[in-house]
Write a protein that holds these residues in place. Structure first.
Motif, PDB file in Angstrom:
ATOM      1  N   PRO A 110       0.835  -1.209   0.000  1.00  0.00           N
ATOM      2  CA  PRO A 110       0.000   0.000   0.000  1.00  0.00           C
ATOM      3  C   PRO A 110       0.868   1.257   0.000  1.00  0.00           C
ATOM      4  N   SER A 111       0.683   2.088  -0.982  1.00  0.00           N
ATOM      5  CA  SER A 111       1.467   3.310  -1.123  1.00  0.00           C
ATOM      6  C   SER A 111       0.732   4.277  -2.036  1.00  0.00           C
ATOM      7  N   TYR A 416      -4.668   2.510  -3.561  1.00  0.00           N
ATOM      8  CA  TYR A 416      -4.431   3.061  -2.226  1.00  0.00           C
ATOM      9  C   TYR A 416      -5.676   3.829  -1.802  1.00  0.00           C
TER      10      TYR A 416
END
Length: 457
Positions: A110-111, A416
């Motif tokens: 997740p980014s 995200y």
């Protein structure tokens, strides 16, 4: 990661006989209008070899001729109801490149960076109901970013469309064809039978404008809190983080065994879904530090295709999801064993059966929603769900079956998505029965969650 957009264009349906289809309005169903009216994005990664963009575009055009709704536009039909105008206006197709190998450039976690791999969906309403971005890397790998309007299709229907796109790109027939009767399939009964509570479940009364006494006077006046709420939201937004948890096949097996221990021989053990969700619900509640006297609930999506009678075909194209809401005192949830949480989940989901779906159709079609000005409880404008949770399971959806000719994807993930209290269950790309969980929480709660999420109590 520097993503360079090379081109952006509209792709319209391409019919086999070359003749344009008739323009018409298709009303949305009650399930389409009660779900989240937002754009949802997912990310696929493919190893080389990959087809050229011309082949992907041609396959997309052929698939849109079968799934016409994606190429239409949302609006209100002649009767004033929300509907899709089937006008073949088209979908957006973006080509992009990254001058680096995929393994180096893409954070497979997740980014915010992964949002560069699909068209923008955060800058207000998007005219196109479907947008795709094909990003190619120096190593020959390809990432597909797929962003679509949730009012048109749920996860099951979206997965079917993607598989069809792969077939069309490989010049194979799109089989089976989608069932596209959303405007006529869910008719209310005569007389209607509303046997369940749908106010404050699927619908709610909108919040009333707040009033405040004027300085030096006794007259109340309405105050616009929009700016204040935006400031609060921005502050919370910065504190929310998303983390990916990997539950191995062995961990899931041990968790199921622990959850089902003590059940009588005549009782079937708890499912993978019930066991994993029960564990996550307890872990998040503990990580948040919630205690006795505070109620927590969890919103769980329930697919109605197999629950309605007669069953609705798996190839039905549209939304057919309602929700179960197991709830519990936070202190009780954490102090009692995981079996207790699993049983609460099991009982809440079982209730959402054919009778419940039919009752919802009757209520949603009765005119009460309009006369009482009710709005859906599925509100994508919420930023913080604490003390509650929302969990979407993609475990039974065929997202990994997409094949453009070079093989199925080796990786799949949601974009995200920053909403505190949201969780996504995704089958691991390892294909061995392990599960990925994407968890969005406040950073301090997330740090505590990381410490306890692998503890089987």
């Amino acid at each position: 990661m520097k993503v360079k957009v090379e081109s952006s264009r509209i792709v319209r349906p391409r019919y086999e006989d070359g003749a344009a289809a008739e323009t018409e309005w298709m009303p949305l169903s009650v399930f389409d209008t009660v779900t989240y009216s937002e754009n949802v994005a997912i990310i696929y990664a493919f190893r080389p070899p990959n087809p050229p963009s011309a082949a992907l575009e041609d396959g997309l055009a052929r698939t849109l001729a079968v799934y016409r709704e994606w190429a239409g536009r949302l609006g209100r039909g002649p009767d004033g109801r929300r509907a899709v105008l089937l006008n073949d206006a088209g979908v957006r197709f973006v080509e992009a490149t990254v001058d680096a190998p995929l393994a180096v450039a893409v954070p497979f976690r997740p980014s915010p960076e992964v949002k560069r791999l699909h068209p923008t969906i955060d800058d207000g309403p998007v005219e196109e109901l479907l947008q795709v971005q094909v990003t190619r890397f120096s190593c020959g790998s390809m990432v597909l970013g797929f962003a679509s309007n949730h009012s048109i299709a749920d996860g099951q229907a979206t997965g079917n469309f993607l598989v069809a796109w792969g077939l069309a790109t490989r010049r194979l027939p799109v089989e089976p064809l989608p069932v596209r009767d959303r405007s006529t399939r869910f008719m209310p009964r005569d007389p209607p039978i509303v046997g369940f509570q749908h106010r404050e479940t699927e619908y709610k009364v909108p919040a009333q404008p707040k009033k405040r006494e004027a300085d030096g006077g006794e007259v109340d006046y309405e105050v616009d809190y929009e700016e204040e709420e935006e400031e609060i939201g921005a502050a919370a937004h910065d504190k929310i983080k998303v983390h990916k948890v990997h539950f191995t096949k062995e961990f899931v097996a041990r968790l199921k065994a622990r959850t089902s221990s003590g059940l009588p021989p005549s009782r079937r053990g708890y499912t993978t879904f019930e066991s994993v969700v029960a564990h996550l619900w307890r872990a998040v509640t503990a990580a948040r530090g919630l205690g006795a006297g505070e109620t927590t609930n969890i919103r769980l999506s329930v697919n109605g295709r197999a629950r309605m009678r007669p069953p609705v075909p798996r190839d039905y194209f549209g939304n057919l999801v309602l929700w179960a809401f197991p709830r519990c005192d936070a202190g009780d949830l954490v102090s009692r064993p995981v079996q207790h949480a699993a049983e609460l989940i099991h009982r809440a989901v079982v209730v959402v059966d054919d009778a419940y779906f039919r009752s919802f159709v009757d209520f949603a079609s009765s005119g009460a929603v309009e006369s009482e000005r009710l709005v859906p409880t599925a509100d994508s404008n919420q930023l913080v769900l604490c003390p509650n949770l929302e969990l979407d399971s993609w475990l039974g959806i065929n997202f990994y079956d997409l094949d453009f000719g070079g093989g199925c994807p080796f990786f799949f993930m949601p974009s995200y998505f920053l909403m505190e209290g949201t969780l996504f269950l995704v089958p691991s790309f390892l294909g061995d029965g392990s599960i990925e969980v994407y968890v969005g929480l406040f950073e301090n709660h997330l740090n505590e969650f990381k410490k306890i999420c692998y503890d089987i109590a």
